[in-house]
Design an enzyme around this catalytic site. Structure first.
Site, mmCIF file in Angstrom:
data_model
loop_
_atom_site.group_PDB
_atom_site.id
_atom_site.type_symbol
_atom_site.label_atom_id
_atom_site.label_comp_id
_atom_site.label_asym_id
_atom_site.label_seq_id
_atom_site.Cartn_x
_atom_site.Cartn_y
_atom_site.Cartn_z
ATOM 1 N N SER A 162 -24.665 84.541 -88.766
ATOM 2 C CA SER A 162 -26.033 84.131 -88.728
ATOM 3 C C SER A 162 -25.828 82.537 -89.115
ATOM 4 O O SER A 162 -25.550 82.219 -90.170
ATOM 5 C CB SER A 162 -26.783 84.940 -89.443
ATOM 6 O OG SER A 162 -28.270 84.375 -89.374
ATOM 7 N N GLY A 163 -26.656 81.894 -88.040
ATOM 8 C CA GLY A 163 -27.014 80.504 -88.498
ATOM 9 C C GLY A 163 -25.772 79.551 -87.876
ATOM 10 O O GLY A 163 -25.877 78.423 -88.310
ATOM 11 N N THR A 167 -26.949 81.625 -80.477
ATOM 12 C CA THR A 167 -27.884 81.631 -79.538
ATOM 13 C C THR A 167 -28.131 80.488 -78.722
ATOM 14 O O THR A 167 -28.259 80.378 -77.329
ATOM 15 C CB THR A 167 -29.446 81.944 -80.014
ATOM 16 O OG1 THR A 167 -29.411 83.397 -80.798
ATOM 17 C CG2 THR A 167 -30.279 82.107 -79.014
ATOM 18 N N ASN A 211 -30.374 81.532 -91.759
ATOM 19 C CA ASN A 211 -30.744 81.024 -90.422
ATOM 20 C C ASN A 211 -32.279 81.079 -90.570
ATOM 21 O O ASN A 211 -32.720 82.332 -90.733
ATOM 22 C CB ASN A 211 -29.798 81.735 -89.298
ATOM 23 C CG ASN A 211 -30.242 80.959 -87.969
ATOM 24 O OD1 ASN A 211 -30.917 79.986 -87.939
ATOM 25 N ND2 ASN A 211 -29.605 81.651 -86.979
ATOM 26 N N SER A 214 -32.451 83.501 -86.529
ATOM 27 C CA SER A 214 -31.355 84.368 -86.553
ATOM 28 C C SER A 214 -31.866 85.728 -85.427
ATOM 29 O O SER A 214 -32.677 86.251 -85.481
ATOM 30 C CB SER A 214 -30.999 84.895 -87.700
ATOM 31 O OG SER A 214 -29.860 85.922 -87.652
ATOM 32 N N SER A 215 -30.534 85.691 -84.384
ATOM 33 C CA SER A 215 -30.978 86.733 -83.508
ATOM 34 C C SER A 215 -30.135 88.130 -84.296
ATOM 35 O O SER A 215 -29.542 88.363 -84.582
ATOM 36 C CB SER A 215 -29.770 86.525 -82.249
ATOM 37 O OG SER A 215 -30.404 85.328 -81.502
ATOM 38 N N GLY A 426 -21.347 87.548 -85.299
ATOM 39 C CA GLY A 426 -20.067 88.007 -85.622
ATOM 40 C C GLY A 426 -19.949 88.500 -86.891
ATOM 41 O O GLY A 426 -20.720 89.263 -87.626
ATOM 42 N N GLU A 428 -19.886 89.821 -90.569
ATOM 43 C CA GLU A 428 -20.761 89.743 -91.550
ATOM 44 C C GLU A 428 -20.396 89.893 -93.091
ATOM 45 O O GLU A 428 -19.939 91.523 -92.982
ATOM 46 C CB GLU A 428 -22.299 89.989 -91.135
ATOM 47 C CG GLU A 428 -22.890 89.109 -90.278
ATOM 48 C CD GLU A 428 -24.539 89.510 -89.977
ATOM 49 O OE1 GLU A 428 -25.268 88.829 -89.465
ATOM 50 O OE2 GLU A 428 -25.085 90.386 -90.557
#
Length: 1430
Positions: A162-163, A167, A211, A214-215, A426, A428
């Site tokens: 994330s971050g 995206t 993030n 974040s998605s 990815g 985490e």
């Protein structure tokens, strides 16, 4: 591992920076337990080493290899080398993209960069992967190209934590496809595909600790293409939606809820679901503005206002559902107040029963065998049921929106191929890892397995392609981890089993894990916790807290709440949200069962060609261009980059073509090796000599494969050789300098000694010394004169004998040559006589045969004439025989009459009368025959007379003379025949008359033969005269001047009929080819002919005819627009000329200043064609731009190879040792090689075509200036995107090529076109590569001289500067910052790229024509015979 040599640089572990550099201070020997190192800060360090199994620190790559575009090109492949290379590129060069084999590593800069414009997209379009700097566009282009060439579906897998920028990277990839594959349809599918991203991001993204956007879901977007590889639609699939973010957030909730609260003007802290995370403000983000953009994107996709309203209703209902208060009402009971305002709003928005919702939020129906029991729920379980309902509503809403987007992106038409873009989070790992992290890491385990197999397959294909023996490579296989999770009696199986038990808890499930999986080496139990378990993933060990696993996996939603939601009535039929609530689900599927879709995703990826993008987050503080090595190395281990490095390092990571190796290491070759013509064999010989171990390299078909460290060893040898050469050069230069200084000092010392010694000597001693010098001079002169005279005498004697010998030798040689000449003379004379006789015999034979043929021909003609005479004689003989027969009958009658006595006299008188009558008839018959012959001859002579009179008047007298002679001969013949007839008539009858008659016939025949011979002579004389007449006429025509004798009364107008207008346009415009002879002599002839026709229509004052001609002309010229360069050049020149002629003959004073008096009279009298002139001017501009486009298309392929890649300066190689593996499957082996000469040749072709078609010099200069701008802009843009082209030597190459272009301009006399001004940015960029870049004065000089480059471009060049050898230095970041500070106040463009498609404004200056229209004639080759000159 490092060698035990002093001076080698190594990497040692470091707690703060992970790795730090050090230099070996003392040689390491086997048995030593420490390694003495010297750190970069000057401190000494004793690095412990185990003597039994020494593990030495990893070696550091040479500085020349640092900063490579591809990590696999490094000579030493290990973790510290990768980490350092990324840091150098990211921090010092400000480059965020780096290749690692087939992976594109993207480091998030946390800053907007000017590297994503349309100009960048077009620069990468059509390029092979590896030719340009690493970029997300390069990966997208490679996927697009392989899809088009191999006809196979492609996938781009974008992953990262994330971050990290996943995206954004996926969005840029889809934007690239939308730009390069324009659909050309009115539906604008590519715009809809791009518009789908903001909606999905708004619905499924959230702010997290790492993030701001974040998605929280995985998205796989299939972009469909037709057979022409244009976008025709898209389809979106989502995975692992983190719907728990609705009710529980570490920081804050989903983005869309905050936008809804801002839209309805309610504070976010009013709702429980949006207030849990605390402060949600994000700098630079306006939720209300973003909400408006979200609604606009809904509209762009074709989703109506009613649909949007329903979506926002559901979102608002979820917020209000979270505010529904559930209170305790006793033991194990709960209750919801029916008057709760949020409950009323929820029920109103979704149109559901408030009573039923109040009841079934706090109760549960249990169906037994004999009865049905309604059981109250405690508050905690009621709250869980409410949150489960909110999560389920949100999940179904998300699916509904995705389904609607897919329907909007669906376009009629068959899909030929697709490119899938997977955007998924990815690996985490947090301080507290729960069920969501477990699902994410499991999905990444599957993706990593697919990635490992693909990398392994590509390595094997490369080896097989190069005919290198394939050896098994040991790489990490994560199948055991996947089996631990998904196999029977694995973690997922045990979790699903525990969820089936009503009394199952997280603790009981964890105990089962301990009991069943304790034997697995990948599963551990924490020492200090009984509520967690540890899994050894491919990236790292992760500790998972078991709390909440069962509840999140069950995701329980009771059947009663499902029935209530299903009974809702939605007015909009397009909004099928409640369709997703099915009657079949009493309890929702476990989330783990949802991983079936993940298996389908893996099948899809395995059926495509994957391309990988790994996004890296450089720091947790989101600071621009700050690099935290600990965070980066953690992500590198997690995303598979280091695994790729590991696989590459085990084989042959460095791969060079033979040409690259020969060019780089030719300094290591001996003279004998460089003399071998086969460069491939030379490379083999050099390597076998330099590296004794043949296992360290392998020879492929086109490349040389090196083990790790071998390129660094070769670079060390090369550097030593160059250093030795430099030392030798320095030695000689310093020796020469020292000798020069020594001689100067010696000369000065001698002069000083002379002056010092002169002061110590007395005058007497000076006189004695002077006298001794005089005596010595005289004596030496005397001795030298004697020696000279002796030597001179000897020399003269030797010269005399030598010259005599040489003269005799020359005389003998001349005698021999003279004799040879005499022999040659006689031999050549004999040969000449022989050839002459042979030729003479040949000529005589030819003449003889020719004369024989002529004689035969003449004999045949005479035979024909003789046959004609014989026929005539035969006819005369027949008449004569008839006459004789008559005479015989008369004689018989006379004899009979003598015997009769009775009437003798009467009968005799009667016989005489009859005889006279017969003779008279015979005479008349002969005269008629002669007259017939005479008439025939006379007609023949008259025909000849008429033919000769038409030839030449000077020969009439001779012809008449011949005709008179013929007529005299005719008279003679007539009188001769008449005389013979008289003789025959007065001759007495009997034999005498027969004799006379026969003699007459013989004389007639002889006379006729003589007469025919005279006729033959006269015919030959007439033919001779005719030949003389023809020769005189030919000579007369040759003496005449070529200029036609034009009458002076032509008006310069052409007349044609209205019906011939289409024929005129067809012949003069549509069918006319610019390569004709007439067109080349007068290039503007079509324009002049059209102008003359226009003048005649104006002269007749026929407006209809004039307008029809002008419209037909303009329409026809528009139809001639093709991709043919010569055709465009020809009609550009003619259109421009026609425009000038219409101005010149318009009658306007400003255009008539240079007209002749006759041109003044020829001006248009009746019509004003200014409107048509404007149309023709616009048409000329259009043709000019088409002409420029065709030239650009022809020139573009040669610009980058010729200006950048080709090394025009021999002996100055600008190639850097990369060993980069070009992975593009679309590279042609037989691609054409371009040089600077190719560019100059193409420009010369353009110039010659324009000159041939008579184009105006001003127009030629504008076209050439546009081409020079294209060369400069394309070269500079390519250099900005290619780090390997930013070196000092490459700057020298570019400036040399610019000088060639300047010389070409001088040669073509185009210096005044200002074309060189367009190359100033490129010239300054080349100068910037060569100038010193270290001191403050250098920074000031750069800012003063680089006026044509904007600050972004200057900084980009400085950051991209790449040393070619170790003798060069990199540009320090402090120097770049210094230049940036000096350029801070400079105004100008902030774009990195020049607009290569920019067109200078074309101007058409007026040029009057000196052509006289009245002198123009229409050539017959144009087939315009229907035109009449007036």
């Amino acid at each position: 591992q490092a060698k035990s040599e002093t001076g080698e640089r190594v990497w040692i572990p470091d707690a703060e920076n992970v790795w730090k550099s050090a230099e070996i201070k003392k040689d390491f020997h086997p048995g030593d337990n420490v390694l003495e190192l010297l750190l970069e800060d000057g401190t000494e360090l004793l690095h412990p080493v185990d003597p039994s199994s020494p593990q030495l620190p990893p070696l550091r790559n040479p500085d020349i290899l640092v900063g490579e575009n591809d990590l696999t090109a490094l000579s030493y492949l290990h973790e510290p080398a990768v980490l350092h290379n990324l840091k150098v590129r990211f921090v010092e060069s400000r480059i965020i993209y780096t290749y690692c084999g087939i992976i594109l590593v993207a480091v998030n800069p946390y800053k907007q960069l000017p590297i994503y414009g349309d100009a960048i997209i077009h620069a990468y379009s059509g390029q092979n992967m590896g030719d340009m700097d690493p970029h997300i566009f390069a990966v997208a282009e490679e996927a697009y190209k392989q899809m088009a060439r191999n006809h196979k579906n492609q996938s781009i897998i974008v992953s990262g934590e994330s971050g990290a920028g996943k995206t954004v990277s996926a969005r840029f990839a889809m934007r690239y496809f939308a730009v390069v594959s324009k659909s050309g349809s009115k539906t604008r599918v590519e715009d809809k595909v791009l518009a789908s991203n903001p909606i999905t991001e708004a619905i499924g993204n959230a702010k997290t600790t790492r993030n701001d956007n974040s998605s929280r879901f995985g998205k796989y977007t299939e972009i469909g293409f037709d057979r022409r590889y244009r976008i025709i639609g898209a389809n979106m699939r989502t995975y692992l939606l983190e719907k728990s973010r609705v009710v529980f957030q570490v920081v804050c909730g989903l983005t869309i809820f905050f936008r809804v609260t801002s839209f309805i003007c309610d504070p976010f802290d009013k709702f429980q679901y949006t207030s849990i995370g605390g402060n949600i403000s994000i700098e630079g983000v306006d939720d209300r503005k973003d909400m408006e953009e979200t609604r606009q994107t809904f509209s762009l996709l074709g989703l109506k206002e009613d649909f949007q309203s329903d979506v926002f209703k559901v979102l608002a209902a979820i917020l209000h559902l979270g505010n529904v208060e559930i209170r305790n009402s006793g033991d194990e009971k709960s209750l919801v107040s029916p008057s709760d305002p949020h409950l009323a709003v929820f029920c109103e928005l979704l149109d559901v029963s408030a009573e039923g919702l109040v009841r079934w939020l706090c109760h549960r129906r249990i169906v037994l065998v004999a009865e049905t029991v309604v059981k109250p729920l405690p508050r905690k379980r009621a709250v869980n049921a409410r949150d489960a309902l909110a999560k389920q509503i949100y999940a179904h809403l998300f699916d509904c929106i995705i389904n609607s987007i897919n329907m909007a992106l669906k376009v009629p038409g068959k899909q030929h191929a697709f490119i899938g873009v997977l955007d998924i989070y990815g690996f985490e790992t947090f301080e507290i890892n729960s069920f969501e992290q477990f699902c994410i890491n499991y999905a990444n385990e599957k993706l990593q397995q697919q990635f490992n197999l693909h990398v392994f397959k590509l390595e094997q294909e490369e080896y097989m392609k190069e005919d290198i023996p394939w050896t098994l490579i040991d790489f990490y296989d994560n199948q055991p981890v996947i089996d631990l999770i998904e196999a029977k009696m694995g973690i997922l199986d045990l979790l699903d089993e525990e969820c089936l038990f009503p009394q199952g808890t997280d603790q009981s499930w964890l105990q089962k894990l301990y009991n069943y999986l304790h034997t697995s080496p990948l599963f551990e139990k924490p020492r200090l916790s009984n509520e967690a378990f540890v899994i050894q993933h491919f990236a790292d060990k992760v500790v998972y807290q078991c709390r909440g696993f069962l509840e999140k996996n069950r995701d329980a939603l009771y059947e009663e709440l499902v029935d209530i939601m299903r009974d809702s009535k939605v007015p909009d039929p397009d909004f099928d949200f409640f369709f997703f609530f099915t009657r079949a689900a009493q309890i929702s599927e476990t989330v783990i069962l949802g991983f079936l879709s993940l298996s389908l995703l893996m099948e899809t990826l395995n059926a495509t060609t994957p391309h990988y993008v790994r996004c890296i987050k450089p720091n947790d503080e989101k600071l621009p261009f700050e690099y935290d090595s600990r965070r980066v190395v953690q992500q590198l281990r997690a995303c598979g980059v280091l695994e790729t490095i590991h696989i590459s390092a085990q084989s042959y990571p460095s791969r060079w073509t033979y040409i690259e190796f020969y060019s780089r290491y030719s300094v290591l070759m001996t003279h004998q090796e460089t003399g071998v013509s086969d460069k491939k064999q030379t490379c083999k010989n050099v390597l076998q000599r330099l590296i004794q171990d043949s296992n360290q390299y392998k020879f492929g078909r086109t490349k040389i494969f090196f083990r790790a460290g071998q390129v660094a060893y070769l670079e060390k040898l090369r550097l030593d050789r160059l250093r030795g050469a430099c030392i030798t050069i320095q030695k000689h230069v310093r020796g020469w300098s020292q000798r020069r200084k020594y001689l100067q000092m010696r000369e000065a010392a001698i002069i000083l000694q002379q002056y010092i010694r002169g002061k110590r000597m007395s005058p007497a001693m000076l006189k004695q010394g002077w006298a001794a010098v005089v005596i010595q001079r005289r004596w030496k002169g005397y001795r030298m004169r004697q020696i000279y005279q002796l030597v001179r005498l000897a020399s003269v004697t030797i010269q005399a004998f030598t010259r005599g010998w040489m003269a005799r030798k020359q005389y003998k040689k001349m005698q021999e040559e003279h004799k040879a000449l005499v022999l040659q003379k006689y031999a050549r004379a004999w040969l000449a006589r022989r050839r002459f006789q042979t030729m003479r015999r040949l000529v005589l034979n030819v003449q003889l045969s020719y004369r024989v043929q002529q004689l035969r021909k003449k004999i045949d003609e005479q035979n024909k004439e003789n046959r004609g005479l014989m026929e005539r004689l035969t006819s005369l003989a027949n008449s004569h025989s008839q006459t004789v027969d008559r005479l015989h009958s008369l004689e018989t009658q006379l004899e009979k009459s003598t015997n009769q006595n009775a009437s003798l006299e009467a009968r005799e008188k009667k016989v005489k009368e009859d005889t006279s009558l017969v003779s008279f008839n015979d005479k008349q018959y002969g005269i008629v025959q002669v007259r017939v012959l005479y008439l025939i001859l006379e007609n023949h002579q008259k025909e000849q007379k008429e033919s000769f009179e038409t030839q030449v008047e000077g020969m009439k007298l001779k012809v008449e003379h011949l005709q008179n002679e013929n007529s005299n001969e005719n008279y003679k013949l007539f009188f001769f025949f008449f005389f013979l007839l008289l003789q025959y008539h007065y001759c007495p009858p009997g034999g005498c008359r027969k004799t006379i008659f026969i003699q007459c016939l013989l004389q007639i025949s002889l006379f006729l033969q003589d007469f025919e011979e005279q006729l033959d002579k006269k015919d030959r004389l007439i033919k001779k005269l005719q030949s003389q007449i023809k020769s005189l006429e030919t000579s007369q025509r040759a003496k005449q001047t070529p200029l036609p004798n034009i009458p002076k009364d032509y008006l310069g107008m052409l007349e044609y009929k209205r019906d011939d207008e289409s024929k005129l346009i067809q012949n003069i415009i549509l069918d006319l080819k610019p390569k004709g002879v007439v067109v080349n002599m007068i290039p503007g002839l079509p324009s002049y002919i059209l102008l003359m026709c226009i003048r005649h229509a104006d002269y007749l004052n026929d407006e209809t005819k004039l307008k029809s001609l002008m419209n037909a002309t303009i329409s026809a010229i528009k139809k001639t627009h093709h991709k043919d360069l010569e055709l465009l050049s020809f009609w550009l020149s003619n259109t421009y000329l026609l425009l000038n002629c219409l101005k010149q003959y318009s009658g306007e004073e400003e255009f008539m200043k240079q007209n002749t008096p006759r041109q003044m009279k020829n001006c248009l009298q009746n019509f004003d064609l200014s409107e048509h002139r404007q149309i023709i001017s616009d048409l000329a501009i259009h043709i000019y731009h088409q002409f420029i486009s065709v030239m650009e298309k022809a020139l573009s392929p040669a610009i980058v190879p010729g200006m950048l890649e080709h090394e025009s300066l021999q002996g100055i190689s600008s190639m850097k040792p990369t060993g980069f593996r070009k992975r593009s499957n679309s590279i042609y082996e037989d691609s054409e090689t371009y040089t600077i000469s190719s560019i100059l040749q193409q420009l010369s072709i353009f110039h010659s075509i324009m000159m041939q078609h008579g184009m105006e010099p001003d127009l030629i200069q504008q076209a050439i200036k546009q081409m020079f701008y294209l060369v400069g802009a394309t070269t500079l843009n390519n250099m900005m995107l290619r780090k390997d082209m930013c070196s000092c030597r490459k700057g020298m190459q570019i400036r040399c090529n610019i000088s060639y272009l300047e010389e070409w301009l001088k040669e073509k006399e185009l210096q005044n076109s200002n074309s060189m001004d367009t190359l100033r940015p490129l010239s300054q960029a080349a100068w910037l590569l060569q100038v010193n870049k270290s001191t403050e004065d250098d920074a000031k000089e750069i800012t003063e001289k680089c006026t044509e480059l904007n600050p972004v471009q200057i900084v980009k060049i400085l950051n991209s500067y790449t040393p070619i050898d170790d003798f060069e230095k990199r540009v320090s970041s402090s120097f770049v910052r210094k230049v940036q500070s000096l350029l801070h106040d400079r105004e100008g463009s902030t774009q990195l790229m020049l607009d290569a498609d920019y067109r200078f404004q074309v101007t058409f200056p007026f040029r009057s024509s000196s052509q006289a229209l009245e002198l123009l004639q229409v050539p017959n080759s144009l087939h315009l015979g229907f035109l009449t000159r007036i």
